[in-house]
Scaffold this motif. Structure first.
Motif, PDB file in Angstrom:
ATOM      1  N   GLY A 167       0.819  -1.217   0.000  1.00  0.00           N
ATOM      2  CA  GLY A 167       0.000   0.000   0.000  1.00  0.00           C
ATOM      3  C   GLY A 167       0.842   1.250   0.000  1.00  0.00           C
ATOM      4  N   PHE A 168       0.388   2.237  -0.751  1.00  0.00           N
ATOM      5  CA  PHE A 168       1.132   3.489  -0.893  1.00  0.00           C
ATOM      6  C   PHE A 168       1.162   4.275   0.410  1.00  0.00           C
ATOM      7  CE2 PHE A 168      -0.995   2.620  -5.044  1.00  0.00           C
ATOM      8  CZ  PHE A 168       0.142   2.213  -5.724  1.00  0.00           C
ATOM      9  N   ILE A 169       0.087   4.177   1.188  1.00  0.00           N
ATOM     10  CA  ILE A 169       0.038   4.891   2.464  1.00  0.00           C
ATOM     11  C   ILE A 169       1.111   4.356   3.402  1.00  0.00           C
ATOM     12  CG2 ILE A 169      -1.450   5.518   4.396  1.00  0.00           C
ATOM     13  CD1 ILE A 169      -3.842   4.829   2.556  1.00  0.00           C
ATOM     14  N   VAL A 170       1.304   3.046   3.391  1.00  0.00           N
ATOM     15  CA  VAL A 170       2.306   2.415   4.249  1.00  0.00           C
ATOM     16  C   VAL A 170       3.709   2.862   3.863  1.00  0.00           C
ATOM     17  CG1 VAL A 170       3.347   0.195   4.864  1.00  0.00           C
ATOM     18  CG2 VAL A 170       0.867   0.426   4.767  1.00  0.00           C
ATOM     19  N   TRP A 171       4.017   2.839   2.577  1.00  0.00           N
ATOM     20  CA  TRP A 171       5.352   3.248   2.141  1.00  0.00           C
ATOM     21  C   TRP A 171       5.613   4.713   2.462  1.00  0.00           C
ATOM     22  CZ3 TRP A 171       8.887  -0.070   1.592  1.00  0.00           C
ATOM     23  CH2 TRP A 171       8.647  -1.331   1.041  1.00  0.00           C
TER      24      TRP A 171
END
Length: 456
Positions: free
Chosen positions: A218-222
């Motif tokens: 997920g982009f939010i995690v990165w």
């Protein structure tokens, strides 16, 4: 009278909700892709492709699934494969994320409504920081895909030549990062072979696995990891994603080795090192990727059951992966743990999880199970196949995984339509449902009913 006319006019042209825009946008992209794939130039034979095959492929690519009815390498021309690749990229990142790229290039200001749709596509409940996050998504995506394409080309160029090797590297890197599962390995005798020929190749397997995990986190995690760079400072969402992902990968790896170690049709005939590599790849690809290095139809019964569970869970919110999401499964397990310990509230990593979030998790997994079971029952009834085969295909479609036991290409038109609906609901329906629940603003109830005890 004029005032009444104005009010009615305003109500008639009330703008659609961002979630509705997203759902309709994906549908339009699928229809455009279908029209392009039906063109004679899209097929190797130079003849128009059957509408249902074109629709199935366009849906599978846009919903980053990977299920196919015709061989990607053997049926489609270079133009057709390019259309599929574009659909995969749009489906993986979301059409509004890619549309934002044009705004960045032309320096056009992104409107509030566009920010709302971009947030809806990433499962976010507000628009704060969405433009910066989108910029990171674009840069991170193209960087990962470029590095992956370069590594894969090191293997493909010597085997297929410079031009075709580079094309294969780019196609498989994009397909892996977007968790799509489309491949160009098929030949006339075996159009659906996927990466079986690379079961003992560490470069190809590890590169594909890394891209799958990177896209599925997920982009939010990165973005959170990039900002905080310390596990203790990470958001609860990021901690849950990392913990759930690690636990699921470890569980799948151990179970695959346990059930397939002596199976001559899967891992049994491989050396120890290749067994470990193939088991790891099998576990990672179940995270909604769709590539395979072992025959899925040859898996033992317990392995097929584990595969169905992992496919249904899928990747993480705001990623290129599908499924009911890792956080949903984590919240459900945490709530069960709290109930077993006699606790009223659910907590994790020193933070309390809101009751509404727990209810959302129960809703998402219930919807996922009901839709998958319904699709499986319908396919089993229509085709006269065993339920476990139809369940595997249905969950693979709804979870946008793309793995198959070899059943999908041989299904009838009605069953293909069922799989198309499942793929669309898996990529857009559940996601839209989740965002609609989170974004809905309710008025406080004016009346509350008395509490009554029931027995569970």
């Amino acid at each position: 009278m004029p005032r009444t006319h104005i009010i009615l006019h305003q109500q008639t042209h009330r703008p659609m909700r961002p979630t509705s825009v997203m759902a309709i946008g994906f549908l339009l992209i699928i229809l455009i892709g279908t029209a392009l794939l039906m063109l004679p130039v899209s097929s190797r034979s130079g003849t128009p492709t059957m509408p249902l095959d074109a629709l199935f492929t366009a849906t599978s690519a846009t919903c980053v699934t990977g299920l196919i009815t015709v061989g990607t390498a053997t049926h489609w021309s270079n133009f057709g494969q390019a259309v599929i690749l574009v659909l995969i990229q749009i489906g993986g990142l979301g059409f509004m994320t890619l549309a934002a790229l044009g705004s960045f290039v032309t320096r056009r200001r992104i409107t509030l409504r566009e920010r709302l749709v971009m947030s809806a596509g990433l499962n976010l409940t507000d628009t704060s920081g969405i433009v910066r996050l989108t910029q990171r998504i674009l840069v991170g995506t193209f960087t990962c895909e470029s590095v992956g394409a370069a590594l894969l080309s090191l293997r493909f160029v010597p085997r297929f030549g410079l031009r075709r090797g580079l094309k294969m590297g780019v196609f498989h890197a994009v397909s892996a990062f977007c968790n799509a599962g489309f491949d160009l390995m098929g030949v006339a005798d075996d159009p659906f072979c996927s990466l079986v020929g690379y079961v003992d190749d560490p470069l190809v397997s590890l590169t594909i696995m890394t891209l799958i995990v990177a896209g599925g986190l997920g982009f939010i995690v990165w973005s959170d990891i990039w900002d905080k760079r310390c596990f203790r400072r990470l958001r609860l969402h990021t901690k849950l994603v990392l913990a759930a992902t690690g636990a699921l990968l470890a569980l799948g790896f151990v179970m695959t080795l346990l059930f397939e170690w002596s199976n001559p049709a899967t891992l049994g005939a491989l050396p120890v090192g290749d067994k470990l590599l193939a088991a790891a790849f099998q576990t990672v690809t179940l995270r909604t990727a769709g590539f395979n290095t072992v025959d899925q139809a040859a898996l033992s019964g317990p392995s097929q059951a584990i595969a169905c569970v992992l496919m249904l869970i899928g990747g993480s919110p705001g990623s290129t992966a599908g499924g009911i999401k890792t956080v949903t499964a984590a919240v459900l397990l945490l709530s069960a743990s709290s109930a077993l310990r006699g606790q009223v509230e659910v907590d994790a990593f020193g933070r309390r999880i809101a009751p509404r979030t727990v209810m959302n998790a129960v809703t998402m997994i219930t919807v996922g199970v009901v839709i998958s079971m319904s699709g499986a029952c319908a396919i089993a009834f229509l085709e006269g196949v065993s339920f476990h085969q139809s369940l595997f295909e249905a969950i693979s479609a709804f979870g946008t995984v793309g793995l198959t036991m070899g059943l999908t290409p041989s299904l009838g038109a009605a069953s293909h339509i069922i799989l198309i609906v499942l793929m669309y609901l898996g990529r857009v329906g559940v996601l839209t449902l989740g965002v609609a629940v989170f974004m809905r603003h309710r008025e406080p109830p004016k009346m509350q009913y008395p509490v009554a005890e029931i027995f569970i």
